[in-house]
Every structure is written in structure tokens, then in C-alpha cells.
Design a protein around this motif. Structure first.
Motif, short mmCIF file in Angstrom:
data_model
loop_
_atom_site.label_atom_id
_atom_site.label_comp_id
_atom_site.label_asym_id
_atom_site.label_seq_id
_atom_site.Cartn_x
_atom_site.Cartn_y
_atom_site.Cartn_z
N UNK A 286 26.56 17.49 11.86
CA UNK A 286 26.33 18.53 12.85
C UNK A 286 26.58 19.88 12.20
N UNK A 287 25.53 20.63 12.03
CA UNK A 287 25.63 21.91 11.33
C UNK A 287 25.89 23.05 12.31
N UNK A 288 26.49 24.14 11.84
CA UNK A 288 26.73 25.29 12.71
C UNK A 288 25.42 25.81 13.30
N UNK A 289 25.50 26.28 14.55
CA UNK A 289 24.29 26.79 15.22
C UNK A 289 24.27 28.32 15.28
N UNK A 290 25.27 28.95 14.70
CA UNK A 290 25.30 30.41 14.71
C UNK A 290 25.86 31.00 15.99
N UNK A 291 26.34 30.15 16.91
CA UNK A 291 26.87 30.64 18.18
C UNK A 291 28.16 29.89 18.50
N UNK A 292 28.11 28.96 19.46
CA UNK A 292 29.32 28.29 19.91
C UNK A 292 29.75 27.16 18.97
N UNK A 293 28.80 26.47 18.36
CA UNK A 293 29.13 25.39 17.44
C UNK A 293 29.22 25.96 16.03
N UNK A 294 30.34 26.62 15.78
CA UNK A 294 30.47 27.39 14.54
C UNK A 294 30.92 26.56 13.36
N UNK A 295 31.48 25.38 13.61
CA UNK A 295 32.04 24.58 12.53
C UNK A 295 31.16 23.35 12.24
N UNK A 296 31.20 22.90 11.00
CA UNK A 296 30.50 21.68 10.63
C UNK A 296 31.31 20.47 11.08
N UNK A 297 30.57 19.43 11.54
CA UNK A 297 31.23 18.20 11.99
C UNK A 297 30.46 17.00 11.45
N UNK A 298 31.20 15.93 11.21
CA UNK A 298 30.63 14.77 10.56
C UNK A 298 31.10 13.49 11.25
N UNK A 299 30.26 12.47 11.20
CA UNK A 299 30.62 11.12 11.63
C UNK A 299 30.43 10.17 10.46
N UNK A 300 31.47 9.38 10.14
CA UNK A 300 31.44 8.50 8.97
C UNK A 300 32.01 7.13 9.33
N UNK A 301 31.48 6.08 8.70
CA UNK A 301 32.04 4.74 8.90
C UNK A 301 32.12 3.99 7.58
N UNK A 302 33.09 3.08 7.51
CA UNK A 302 33.27 2.21 6.35
C UNK A 302 33.73 0.85 6.86
N UNK A 303 32.85 -0.15 6.79
CA UNK A 303 33.19 -1.49 7.25
C UNK A 303 33.62 -2.35 6.07
N UNK A 304 34.83 -2.89 6.15
CA UNK A 304 35.35 -3.79 5.11
C UNK A 304 34.98 -5.24 5.45
N UNK A 305 33.72 -5.47 5.73
CA UNK A 305 33.26 -6.81 6.08
C UNK A 305 33.21 -7.69 4.83
#
Length: 372
Positions: A286-305
Motif C-alpha cells: 500500500x503506497x502513500x496517496x499524497x493525502x491521508x494515507x501518508x505511510x507505506x504499508x505491507x502485508x507479508x506471510x511465511x508458511x513453515x509447511x
């Protein structure tokens, strides 16, 4: 599907399949499609019983709904669920095994299905699949010996509509198999913000015998620059009580390394590049939008299957948040980090964090109006 599961699919077993949904609340044989009232009754008024009269449930504000209640031995094989994205952090999924009074699973709905930020991300992994637009699927095997109870609590001050289906197996073969199986646990923790020079706890002092099978993280960056230099550490079977201090048996080399990426997840010319594979991924950027969403955000997963982390007595897992500062020095960060840990344990109850409140879970700045 794991290679072993693909091998076993041809084997005929003494098993019965059952499924719980708003069209069959108790999963009874021949019990589906009999509803005479429900959320779809008005839509089916010209057709009558059997024509999608009860496809969903409305969970009232600050209420808890019993998603599934199963007696006897069995194994949940698949959960499908969907609801509006404004509910993904305000609905909490819980699972209780074998009559336990405390939950083994206690995780916000979106985070359980690798969508912790309230914005949809396609996840195409072996055990979690999240499909457009919020079709959540879990294939984590959930065995139990005496019974299972799944609930959803609505922490918000408005009604939430939820569609769901919980599929499970019963029968002699299942009863035999679950006797030596571990119980699935999932725990959620959030550091918002992470205190200065502290690590984010993923699990802390889990007691018993088991194996750790997965991590999902919703990581919000609160400062400029790179954020993923920190190491993840697994303290196994007394590592925290060594004579010379607490030292992990398993120590990673960086956040992006643990989640299977490299060099800042940066494909030259593209910047941060999302990816989703059977056992690891960063499906959300999720990249900054130049307004309210000013910070970068990420979703990550690691499955030890394919590479579970086994422990015989206890387990603690934490992760650092590190960036860079002048002089090529590490910079301890104060990010918004939410983790969901998945592990199998030889008991249905273990120590767990205190339940999170609505305010603890809220994503600041996100619209809470279900019409948006």
C-alpha cells in the motif's frame, strides 16, 4: 496442496464429510436448504424453501455469534468466509478445542486470512487463499478429539453481515488420526508504535510440545527509508534461560530474507514488488496517496509447511524493526507492526495475549462506513 496431500488424495477412507453454513447451522446430514427464514427470505419469496433463503447471518453490534459447534472427534478441512472489508479488523475469529474455556485461535478476521489492512490483497498460498473481493479461504487442518466451537465477535457498534461455510470430516479414520495430532493455535499481537529499541513479540513463552507453522504480518512504516533490516529469532526449549543470557537457536538475517525476498523487495524500475507463492509472499504493498494515507504499508506471510520449527518444551519468537541512519548504522524503528502466529500444540490451551479492543485493532484513517 502439499506433495503428501496430493499423494494421499487417491486413498479411500472411512470418513464422512459435513459442512456448517447459514443454510445448515449444525451440519446435519440432509439438513441443508431447509430454512424458512433468513437474510435471503425476501429475495426468495417467489420461489420458496430451498432457494437460498438463509445465505448469511447478521451479527449484531458488540455481540458474539457461534459460527460452528461440533461434537465428537473430527477435523476442519476448509473455511470459506466473506464480509464487507470495513469488518475485517472489527470481527474477531475464535476457536475452542475439546471443550476448553479459552480460545486457541483469537485473531481479527482479516489478519487470519492475510488481509490485515482493510484493503483487499490477492493471496494465492497453499493454506490461505484470499480472492476477489474478500473471498477468504483457510485450508489449515484443524483436528480435535472431543469437539470444536468457532465464534465471531463483532467489536463494532454496527451490525455485520457474514457469509460462511465450515467443512469438516468425521468418522473412524478421522477419530484414529486426530489422537496424535496437535491443536491449531493462532495468536495476534500488535505493537503500535513499536517502543524504542524493543523487538516485536510474535509468540512469548508458549509451553508444550509442538511446531510453529506460519507468520502473517501487517507492517506499517512510520519513517522514511528502508524498514526490513531486522532479524527474526526463534528461542526454542530453554534458549531464553541459558547461563549467559537469552540466545536463539534459529536467527534470521533480515525481514525480507525471512519472507523469501531480497534486496528490499525492489525490482529496479518497479520499486516494492508484491508476490504470492505457495509458502511465502508479500501480497500487499500500500503506497502513500499524497493525502491521508501518508505511510507505506505491507502485508507479508511465511508458511513453515515444508520446514516447520519443532519445539519440545517452549517457544518464543520475536522480530526486530531496523532501518538505516548516517554512517551506515542500523536505525531502530517505531513502526506499526501486527503479527499473526500459527502453530500446532499438544494442548488446546496455552498462554496467550490479552484480547485486543476495538481501538487496539483500528486502522487509523480508514473509513468505517460499510457503504464506502
Amino acid at each position: 496442496m502439499t506433495p503428501q496431500a496430493l499423494t494421499d488424495i487417491a486413498n479411500l477412507r472411512s470418513v464422512e464429510t459435513r459442512s456448517i453454513s447459514p443454510e445448515n447451522f449444525d451440519g446435519a446430514k440432509g439438513g441443508g436448504g431447509r430454512a424458512t427464514e433468513g437474510t435471503g427470505a425476501a429475495c426468495a419469496r417467489d420461489l420458496g424453501v430451498g432457494w437460498k433463503i438463509s445465505p448469511s447471518v447478521d451479527i449484531e453490534a458488540e455481540a458474539t455469534f457461534d459460527l460452528a459447534s461440533i461434537e465428537g472427534a473430527g477435523r476442519i478441512t476448509h473455511i470459506w468466509l466473506t464480509t464487507h472489508r470495513s469488518n475485517w479488523r472489527s470481527l474477531v475469529l475464535r476457536a475452542y478445542w475439546d471443550g476448553a474455556s479459552e480460545p486457541a485461535i483469537e485473531v481479527p478476521l482479516g489478519d487470519f486470512f492475510c488481509n490485515g489492512w482493510g484493503h483487499f490483497a490477492q493471496v494465492s498460498s497453499a493454506v490461505v487463499a484470499s480472492n476477489p473481493h474478500g473471498g477468504f479461504n483457510s485450508y489449515w487442518p484443524m483436528p480435535f478429539r472431543e469437539g470444536a466451537r468457532l465464534t465471531i465477535e463483532n467489536l463494532a457498534d454496527r451490525t455485520a453481515t457474514v457469509y460462511y461455510q465450515v467443512t469438516y470430516e468425521i468418522g473412524p479414520d478421522v477419530e484414529a488420526q486426530v489422537q496424535g495430532a496437535g491443536y491449531l493455535h493462532a495468536q495476534y499481537r500488535r505493537s503500535n508504535p513499536l517502543p524504542d529499541r524493543e523487538t516485536h513479540p510474535i509468540v512469548t513463552g508458549i509451553g508444550g510440545r509442538g511446531h510453529y507453522v506460519g507468520t502473517y504480518m501487517a507492517w506499517g512504516v512510520n519513517s522514511p527509508g528502508w524498514w526490513g533490516e531486522g532479524e527474526i529469532k526463534f528461542y526454542v526449549d530453554g534458549d531464553r534461560d541459558l547461563a549467559d543470557g537469552a540466545w536463539p537457536t534459529i536467527c534470521g538475517t533480515g525481514t525480507e530474507d525471512y519472507f523469501g525476498g531480497a534486496w528490499n523487495f525492489d525490482v529496479p524500475g518497479q520499486g516494492y514488488t508484491s508476490f504470492s507463492t505457495p509458502y511465502l509472499g508479500m501480497p500487499q504493498v500500500l503506497r502513500p496517496d499524497g493525502l491521508y494515507h501518508s505511510q507505506q504499508r505491507f502485508g507479508l506471510y511465511r508458511w513453515h509447511v515444508m520446514d516447520p520449527i519443532h519445539f519440545a518444551q517452549d517457544l518464543t519468537v520475536d522480530i526486530q524493526a531496523l532501518g538505516w541512519r548516517s554512517g551506515h548504522r542500523y536505525n531502530p524503528l517505531h513502526d506499526d507492526i501486527a503479527s499473526t502466529a500459527f502453530f500446532y500444540l499438544d494442548r488446546p490451551v496455552t498462554n496467550r495475549p490479552d484480547p485486543a479492543s476495538f481501538d487496539d485493532l483500528e486502522i487509523a484513517g480508514e473509513p468505517m462506513d460499510p457503504l464506502t
